[in-house]
Design a protein around this motif. Structure first.
Motif, PDB file in Angstrom:
ATOM      1  N   GLN A   1       0.823  -1.206   0.000  1.00 59.20           N
ATOM      2  CA  GLN A   1       0.000   0.000   0.000  1.00 59.20           C
ATOM      3  C   GLN A   1       0.858   1.257   0.000  1.00 59.20           C
ATOM      4  N   GLN A   2       1.941   1.240   0.762  1.00 57.19           N
ATOM      5  CA  GLN A   2       2.839   2.402   0.786  1.00 57.19           C
ATOM      6  C   GLN A   2       3.493   2.631  -0.578  1.00 57.19           C
ATOM      7  N   ILE A   3       3.833   1.544  -1.259  1.00 51.75           N
ATOM      8  CA  ILE A   3       4.420   1.673  -2.586  1.00 51.75           C
ATOM      9  C   ILE A   3       3.439   2.345  -3.538  1.00 51.75           C
ATOM     10  N   ILE A   4       2.178   1.925  -3.479  1.00 48.90           N
ATOM     11  CA  ILE A   4       1.144   2.508  -4.345  1.00 48.90           C
ATOM     12  C   ILE A   4       0.960   3.991  -4.036  1.00 48.90           C
ATOM     13  N   GLU A   5       0.857   4.318  -2.739  1.00 42.65           N
ATOM     14  CA  GLU A   5       0.619   5.706  -2.338  1.00 42.65           C
ATOM     15  C   GLU A   5       1.781   6.615  -2.724  1.00 42.65           C
ATOM     16  N   LEU A   6       3.005   6.160  -2.483  1.00 42.38           N
ATOM     17  CA  LEU A   6       4.174   6.976  -2.806  1.00 42.38           C
ATOM     18  C   LEU A   6       4.347   7.102  -4.323  1.00 42.38           C
ATOM     19  N   SER A   7       4.056   6.032  -5.048  1.00 44.03           N
ATOM     20  CA  SER A   7       4.156   6.080  -6.502  1.00 44.03           C
ATOM     21  C   SER A   7       3.136   7.054  -7.081  1.00 44.03           C
TER      22      SER A   7
END
Length: 269
Positions: free
Chosen positions: A192-198
């Motif tokens: 989820q953090q990867i998606i949000e930061l991306s």
């Protein structure tokens, strides 16, 4: 400013390709004789940008091949002076900024806070650290929590890359080592953090900047592709001329040697 533009759609090296195209189009057209003999179609200024673009594209292809949860955004415009970040990469092991440096056939040394190319010091470490700090500040502001960003210097097409006794303060990696280095690190971000930061990194508003005015990215990429084809064809023509000169020179030399030997044998007889 609008966030309808997704930076993930930008091709690798788009910023440096734009510089190459702009400089090339300011130059006078190549002469027919220069074209015929395979003279390089770019003048030195545009040629430097061309070589750099090839390096950034090579890094971009390597990052694209990683797949999975890895996301790479290229040519991230930051600030109001037209500068950009070569590659912002977000994946399971964290967030990275990658500065691509192409040095064909060079000897590159990395140790401590120093990177030297053919013995000459560079500012690569300082610049990469500065870029990482800028990206960390921007992403932290939009994410609402501290975001750590790791700088990497990717060396492309060097003859050798050696390291000193002191470990480099910034990772300096050959292109072949880059994917393995990124994936071997421990996981620090959830999916989820990867998606949000991306998603945050893909928004122009995150960077307080805008896409450069002028030709759209697609047209820049098209014109650069034309330049790339012209360079490749010039190299082929040049090599054909060199091969022809060598062959003709060899035939002339053989003819001379044959005549000398014939005369020598005739004199002996």
């Amino acid at each position: 400013m609008t966030d309808l533009f997704d930076l993930r759609t930008r091709p690798p090296a788009i910023g440096i390709m734009r510089q190459c195209v702009q400089r090339h189009e300011l130059d006078p057209p190549q002469s027919p004789v220069g074209w015929l003999f395979g003279q390089h179609p770019l003048r030195e200024d545009a040629r430097a940008w061309y070589r750099g673009a090839l390096g950034e594209r090579a890094v971009g292809r390597s990052l694209a091949a990683m797949g999975g949860e890895w996301n790479a955004i290229h040519g991230v415009p930051i600030g109001d002076r037209g500068s950009d970040i070569d590659h912002v990469v977000i994946g399971p092991s964290g967030v990275y900024v990658i500065n691509a440096k192409r040095h064909i056939g060079a000897r590159v040394f990395a140790g401590g806070g120093s990177v030297k190319v053919n013995g000459q010091p560079t500012q690569y470490v300082r610049n990469s650290q500065y870029e990482a700090e800028r990206v960390a500040k921007k992403l932290t502001a939009v994410a609402g929590h501290p975001v750590e960003v790791t700088p990497i210097i990717a060396i492309v097409d060097a003859a050798e890359l050696t390291y000193g006794k002191k470990e480099p303060v910034v990772a300096v990696l050959s292109l072949s080592r880059l994917p393995r280095w990124l994936t071997r690190n421990s996981r620090t971000l959830t999916s989820q953090q990867i998606i949000e930061l991306s998603d945050a990194a893909a928004r122009l508003s995150t960077w307080g900047s805008a896409i450069p005015q002028g030709l759209p990215d697609e047209e820049v990429a098209h014109r650069f592709a034309q330049i790339d084809r012209a360079v490749s064809r010039a190299i082929v023509r040049n090599r054909l001329w060199i091969a022809g000169v060598v062959i003709v020179g060899g035939l002339i030399a053989l003819n001379v040697i044959s005549s000398v030997l014939t005369n020598a044998l005739t004199a002996l007889l």
